[in-house]
Design a protein around this motif. Structure first.
Motif, short mmCIF file in Angstrom:
data_model
loop_
_atom_site.label_atom_id
_atom_site.label_comp_id
_atom_site.label_asym_id
_atom_site.label_seq_id
_atom_site.Cartn_x
_atom_site.Cartn_y
_atom_site.Cartn_z
N ASP A 173 0.90 -1.22 0.11
CA ASP A 173 0.02 0.13 0.01
C ASP A 173 0.88 1.13 -0.03
OD1 ASP A 173 0.81 -0.59 2.70
OD2 ASP A 173 -0.95 0.58 3.37
N VAL A 174 1.99 1.37 0.66
CA VAL A 174 2.92 2.33 0.75
C VAL A 174 3.59 2.54 -0.65
CG1 VAL A 174 4.82 3.31 1.72
CG2 VAL A 174 3.25 2.19 3.20
N ARG A 175 4.01 1.57 -1.30
CA ARG A 175 4.62 1.69 -2.58
C ARG A 175 3.62 2.10 -3.69
NH1 ARG A 175 5.52 -2.30 -6.82
NH2 ARG A 175 7.29 -1.94 -7.88
N ASP A 176 2.33 1.43 -3.62
CA ASP A 176 1.47 1.98 -4.55
C ASP A 176 1.04 3.50 -4.44
OD1 ASP A 176 1.44 -0.64 -5.24
OD2 ASP A 176 -0.44 -1.09 -4.38
N ALA A 177 0.85 4.05 -3.01
CA ALA A 177 0.79 5.02 -2.92
C ALA A 177 1.70 6.17 -3.87
CB ALA A 177 0.68 5.64 -1.37
N PHE A 178 2.96 5.82 -3.70
CA PHE A 178 3.85 6.77 -4.66
C PHE A 178 3.91 6.53 -6.29
CE2 PHE A 178 5.71 6.84 -0.40
CZ PHE A 178 5.78 8.27 -0.16
N ALA A 191 12.87 -4.78 -3.25
CA ALA A 191 12.04 -5.78 -2.84
C ALA A 191 12.87 -6.59 -1.58
CB ALA A 191 11.85 -6.73 -3.92
N SER A 192 12.14 -6.77 -0.51
CA SER A 192 12.83 -7.57 0.46
C SER A 192 12.16 -9.01 0.59
CB SER A 192 12.72 -6.64 1.91
OG SER A 192 11.21 -6.34 2.07
N ARG A 193 11.03 -9.22 0.70
CA ARG A 193 10.45 -10.55 0.62
C ARG A 193 9.07 -10.26 0.03
NH1 ARG A 193 6.90 -10.20 5.74
NH2 ARG A 193 7.29 -8.40 6.96
N PRO A 194 8.32 -11.35 -0.10
CA PRO A 194 7.08 -11.29 -0.83
C PRO A 194 6.22 -10.40 -0.21
CG PRO A 194 7.60 -13.29 -0.66
CD PRO A 194 8.71 -12.72 0.26
N GLY A 195 5.65 -9.32 -1.04
CA GLY A 195 4.92 -8.16 -0.90
C GLY A 195 5.55 -7.18 0.09
N HIS A 196 6.65 -7.00 0.17
CA HIS A 196 7.13 -6.13 0.69
C HIS A 196 8.54 -5.45 0.41
CE1 HIS A 196 4.85 -8.15 4.00
NE2 HIS A 196 4.83 -6.87 4.74
N TRP A 197 8.83 -4.28 0.46
CA TRP A 197 10.09 -3.45 0.05
C TRP A 197 10.63 -2.60 1.07
CZ3 TRP A 197 5.42 -4.44 -2.14
CH2 TRP A 197 5.27 -4.98 -3.54
N ARG A 198 11.94 -2.43 0.91
CA ARG A 198 12.70 -1.40 1.62
C ARG A 198 12.48 -0.07 1.16
NH1 ARG A 198 13.93 -4.00 6.36
NH2 ARG A 198 14.91 -5.85 5.92
N CYS A 199 11.96 1.01 1.90
CA CYS A 199 11.54 2.14 1.41
C CYS A 199 12.66 3.25 1.66
CB CYS A 199 10.43 2.46 1.85
SG CYS A 199 9.53 4.29 1.59
N ASP A 200 13.12 4.13 0.64
CA ASP A 200 13.99 5.24 0.62
C ASP A 200 13.24 6.57 0.88
OD1 ASP A 200 16.05 7.01 0.56
OD2 ASP A 200 17.19 5.69 -0.61
N LEU A 201 12.89 6.95 1.93
CA LEU A 201 12.32 8.31 2.20
C LEU A 201 13.15 9.56 1.61
CD1 LEU A 201 10.81 8.21 5.77
CD2 LEU A 201 9.53 8.04 3.66
N TYR A 202 14.51 9.38 1.73
CA TYR A 202 15.27 10.35 1.09
C TYR A 202 15.18 10.68 -0.36
CZ TYR A 202 17.55 10.93 5.63
OH TYR A 202 17.70 10.96 7.40
N ARG A 203 15.10 9.46 -0.86
CA ARG A 203 15.08 9.53 -2.44
C ARG A 203 13.72 9.96 -2.60
NH1 ARG A 203 17.46 4.86 -6.20
NH2 ARG A 203 19.39 5.76 -5.41
#
Length: 249
Positions: A173-178, A191-203
């Motif tokens: 949901d977070v990735r989709d919002a962007f 991608a980190s695991r199924p359905g999850h990602w590492r998110c870079d707020l700075y980028r």
């Protein structure tokens, strides 16, 4: 990044009349564990008297010209144009503030979310923004710039201490919002695991600033979850909040 007496001084090419500080957990305060010791957040479970004492002490600790204008932050995109002091005990509901007034201290509170400082390159105007993922996705950076009188090309931005991409795992949901607004934001997710990602707020913030026309962007590179100088909600859900402050004279 400079540090003096346990607070941080942003390293950015701001004009000489613009001043900024970031508080840390190393500064002496009145809060007891787990909020020890200079917790400045009044909505995180700490004793009200301790928070009030910490906020009062902050003025002397940092040599501020006035008490900070605190906000009631709601993870939104509201911006307060601070042309007069906020009524005591009745902070405006907003996640950013802008002013052209001298000696008006603007502040946001964070504990993993991204604080962003702004100033006009001629020192005529300043702003501060609380940008967690909801605020970033909702356009709080764009809303802040829209409230400033200076053109984006004449504005400097500094990205303060926030959770780093290695520590910040999010769901779809977070990735989709962007990505719904900016397909290129995919560069900020790994991608980190199924359905999850590492998110870079700075980028993500950098993309939003650059797309808005801000060319001079400094800061970044922190990770509040692993840096013990800062409160981190991801590390300790019962924790305080540190402040990022800016003022001009």
């Amino acid at each position: 990044m400079g540090i003096g007496a346990n607070w941080l001084v942003p390293d950015w090419p701001a004009p000489g009349n613009v001043h900024a500080r970031v508080t840390t957990r190393a500064m002496a305060g009145h809060s007891r564990a787990p909020f020890d010791s200079l917790n400045l957040g009044d909505r995180c479970g700490d004793e009200a008297a301790a928070v009030a004492a910490n906020r009062a002490a902050l003025v002397d600790l940092l040599g501020l010209p006035a008490s900070p204008c605190w906000l009631r932050q709601v993870h939104g995109a509201g911006v307060w144009r601070a042309e007069s002091p906020a009524p005591p005990g009745d902070p405006p509901e907003a996640d950013a503030a802008v002013t052209a007034r001298d000696n008006q201290v603007l502040a946001v509170l964070t504990a993993d979310c991204l604080p962003v400082l702004f100033c006009a390159d001629d020192g005529s105007e300043i702003a501060v923004t609380h940008a967690g993922w909801r605020g970033l996705a909702g356009g709080v950076i764009e809303a802040t710039l829209a409230k400033m009188r200076a053109k984006p090309s004449a504005i400097l931005a500094w990205l303060g201490p926030a959770i780093g991409p290695a520590s910040y795992e999010v769901a779809a949901d977070v990735r989709d919002a962007f990505l719904d607004r900016d397909a290129g934001a995919d560069q900020a997710f790994t991608a980190s695991r199924p359905g999850h990602w590492r998110c870079d707020l700075y980028r993500l913030a950098w993309r939003r600033l650059a797309a808005s026309g801000v060319e001079r962007i400094s800061g970044g590179g922190f990770d509040t979850r692993v840096d013990a100088r800062f409160y981190s909600y991801r590390r300790d859900p019962r924790c305080g909040r540190f402040a990022s402050l800016i003022w001009k004279d």
